[in-house]
Scaffold this motif. Structure first.
Motif, mmCIF file in Angstrom:
data_model
loop_
_atom_site.group_PDB
_atom_site.id
_atom_site.type_symbol
_atom_site.label_atom_id
_atom_site.label_comp_id
_atom_site.label_asym_id
_atom_site.label_seq_id
_atom_site.Cartn_x
_atom_site.Cartn_y
_atom_site.Cartn_z
ATOM 1 N N ARG A 40 0.702 -1.615 0.196
ATOM 2 C CA ARG A 40 0.007 -0.412 -0.593
ATOM 3 C C ARG A 40 0.751 1.129 0.047
ATOM 4 O O ARG A 40 1.404 1.515 0.662
ATOM 5 N N VAL A 41 0.618 1.960 -0.682
ATOM 6 C CA VAL A 41 1.029 3.776 -0.668
ATOM 7 C C VAL A 41 1.569 4.477 0.144
ATOM 8 O O VAL A 41 1.713 5.548 0.692
ATOM 9 N N HIS A 42 0.201 3.808 0.957
ATOM 10 C CA HIS A 42 -0.131 4.398 2.471
ATOM 11 C C HIS A 42 -1.351 3.928 3.205
ATOM 12 O O HIS A 42 -1.940 3.199 3.213
ATOM 13 N N PRO A 43 -0.952 4.360 4.646
ATOM 14 C CA PRO A 43 -1.668 3.736 5.819
ATOM 15 C C PRO A 43 -3.270 4.078 6.007
ATOM 16 O O PRO A 43 -3.977 2.561 6.249
ATOM 17 N N PRO B 100 -5.029 5.026 8.104
ATOM 18 C CA PRO B 100 -5.550 4.496 9.709
ATOM 19 C C PRO B 100 -6.234 5.968 10.038
ATOM 20 O O PRO B 100 -6.127 6.816 9.558
ATOM 21 N N ASP C 241 -7.052 7.270 12.550
ATOM 22 C CA ASP C 241 -6.429 8.518 13.350
ATOM 23 C C ASP C 241 -4.984 10.429 13.031
ATOM 24 O O ASP C 241 -4.475 9.794 13.571
ATOM 25 N N MET C 242 -5.058 9.658 11.416
ATOM 26 C CA MET C 242 -3.516 9.579 11.338
ATOM 27 C C MET C 242 -4.606 11.185 9.888
ATOM 28 O O MET C 242 -5.730 11.259 9.489
ATOM 29 N N ILE C 243 -3.734 12.047 9.569
ATOM 30 C CA ILE C 243 -4.045 12.969 8.974
ATOM 31 C C ILE C 243 -4.279 12.347 7.922
ATOM 32 O O ILE C 243 -2.823 11.977 6.751
ATOM 33 N N ILE C 244 -5.159 12.448 6.966
ATOM 34 C CA ILE C 244 -5.541 10.764 6.323
ATOM 35 C C ILE C 244 -5.979 11.782 4.829
ATOM 36 O O ILE C 244 -6.722 13.198 4.719
ATOM 37 N N THR C 245 -5.639 10.993 4.062
ATOM 38 C CA THR C 245 -6.311 11.821 2.240
ATOM 39 C C THR C 245 -6.866 10.604 2.203
ATOM 40 O O THR C 245 -7.740 10.625 0.891
ATOM 41 N N ARG D 256 -2.072 2.829 -5.675
ATOM 42 C CA ARG D 256 -1.962 4.319 -6.570
ATOM 43 C C ARG D 256 -1.732 2.937 -7.973
ATOM 44 O O ARG D 256 -1.514 2.288 -8.843
#
Lengths: 190, 200
Positions: free
Chosen positions: B117-120, B122, B124-128, B176
């Protein structure tokens, strides 16, 4: 021979619920700091041993279970760094490393890999003070409320918000100039 | 939970369970669960009451459904998953029907590229990534824009814990320009995610 006391089943169930809800938060906290899966495993284990042996002191009225556990994780990591600086950590780990099978190693490697954006984010804040960097991590990466993070860092909530604002502004500027990870891109578009 | 987390819990309970002689006074005995879990449970009751359970029952009688997909008035879509077996395809079909750009996949050994995965993503993160997970399922937040070309994936794993209870875990991720190999919708009906763009 000392006979083991039977656990309070209610307490065990309550702690298990907290464990299941937050073990990922704790593992991720260490996966942002270490790329060695064995070390992530040991520090996660150490944190929950400290937590379970001090559960009677947990006060839910003073903060969330997550905040309590992250606070313990911080102390575990600080103890690890201190031991490493003394040179005693290597010997300790050689004798007491947690055994991991292939599946567990894979899981932790994936977790560490998934925290790459978080590590890059922290690296981008290297010029900030330790407190400012921790403020960003505790709130933006670990998901604590600013007041909870303030309590862990010994700050007033207002001071925490000021530090957060300053650190985020700095990160925003850096991300606009050179966004490297999706997390940094998120700041760039804030 | 993962195997590591499950094994660690078994060790903690075995070697340190006896240290738990008393429940903290701040945790009333009648409220053994945390607030978050109680909130999730309340959400499930609300779903049942609203009559929006869409999953078939695998338990006979009037048990909880295997899964539920509900859109709340604020536009968020919550998926509750109690039983994975036979549920992922209908859940994905329902998500597609509702226009939710998320696909649920089994996080199992033959889906190894879940680790790429390119991004976890979660909660509670600043997420996209516009998905947050709970112990019962996940919620899609349409107010968070999904980056163009990003497939939003929820990996679900279910297994029997050492205490005999079924444990389900969820993890979000973004891919992606492609979904992971085990995403059912990529084989049969095209991606459930957003339209794929050229890489940035």
């Amino acid at each position: 021979m000392k006979r083991k006391q039977a656990p309070d089943r209610t307490a065990l169930e309550a702690f298990e619920r907290i464990y299941r809800d937050h073990v990922t938060d704790v593992t991720r906290y260490f996966a942002r700091r270490c790329v060695d899966p064995h070390l992530v495993a040991d520090l996660t284990s150490d944190t929950f041993v400290r937590a379970i042996t001090s559960f009677a002191t947990f006060d839910a009225s003073k903060g969330s279970a997550k905040s309590w556990l992250i606070g313990i994780a911080r102390r575990s990591f600080a103890a690890h760094l201190e031991a490493a600086n003394r040179g005693s950590e290597l010997a300790r780990r050689a004798g007491g490393r947690r055994e991991l099978d292939g599946d567990q190693l894979d899981e932790l490697i994936q977790r560490i890999d998934a925290e790459r954006p978080g590590r890059a984010l922290l690296a981008g804040l290297a010029e900030l003070s330790d407190v400012d960097r921790e403020a960003v991590e505790l709130v933006d990466l670990s998901g604590l409320e600013p007041r909870e993070a303030a309590a862990l860092l010994g700050l007033r909530t207002g001071a925490m918000r000021t530090r957060l604002s300053r650190a985020r502004g700095r990160l925003r500027r850096a991300a606009k100039e050179n966004p490297v990870t999706p997390t940094q891109e998120a700041y760039a578009h804030e | 939970m993962s195997k590591f987390e499950d094994t660690l819990w078994a060790d903690l309970a075995e070697h340190h369970g006896a240290d738990l002689a008393h429940l903290p006074e701040s945790l009333p005995r009648k409220e053994k669960r945390t607030g978050r879990v109680i909130a999730v449970a309340a959400g499930v009751v609300a779903v049942a009451g609203a009559g929006v359970i869409v999953g078939p029952s695998f338990f006979g009688g009037s048990p909880p459904a295997a899964y539920a997909v509900e859109r709340a008035p604020d536009g968020t879509v919550t998926v509750t998953l109690r039983e994975m077996l036979g549920a992922l395809d209908p859940v994905n079909a329902k998500l597609r029907e509702m226009g939710v750009p998320v696909v649920v996949v089994p996080a199992r050994p033959d889906c190894r590229d879940m680790g790429q995965r390119v991004h976890p993503g979660p909660p509670d993160m600043i997420i996209t990534i516009p998905v947050s997970v709970s112990s019962d399922g996940f919620t899609y937040h349409p107010e968070i824009p999904t980056p163009l070309g990003l497939f939003v994936v929820v990996g679900a794993a279910q297994y029997l814990g050492k205490d005999g209870r079924t444990v389900t875990t969820f993890a979000t991720g973004g891919f992606r320009d492609r979904a992971p190999s085990c995403a059912p919708s990529t084989r049969d009906e095209g991606p459930a995610g957003p339209q794929v763009s050229t890489p940035r």
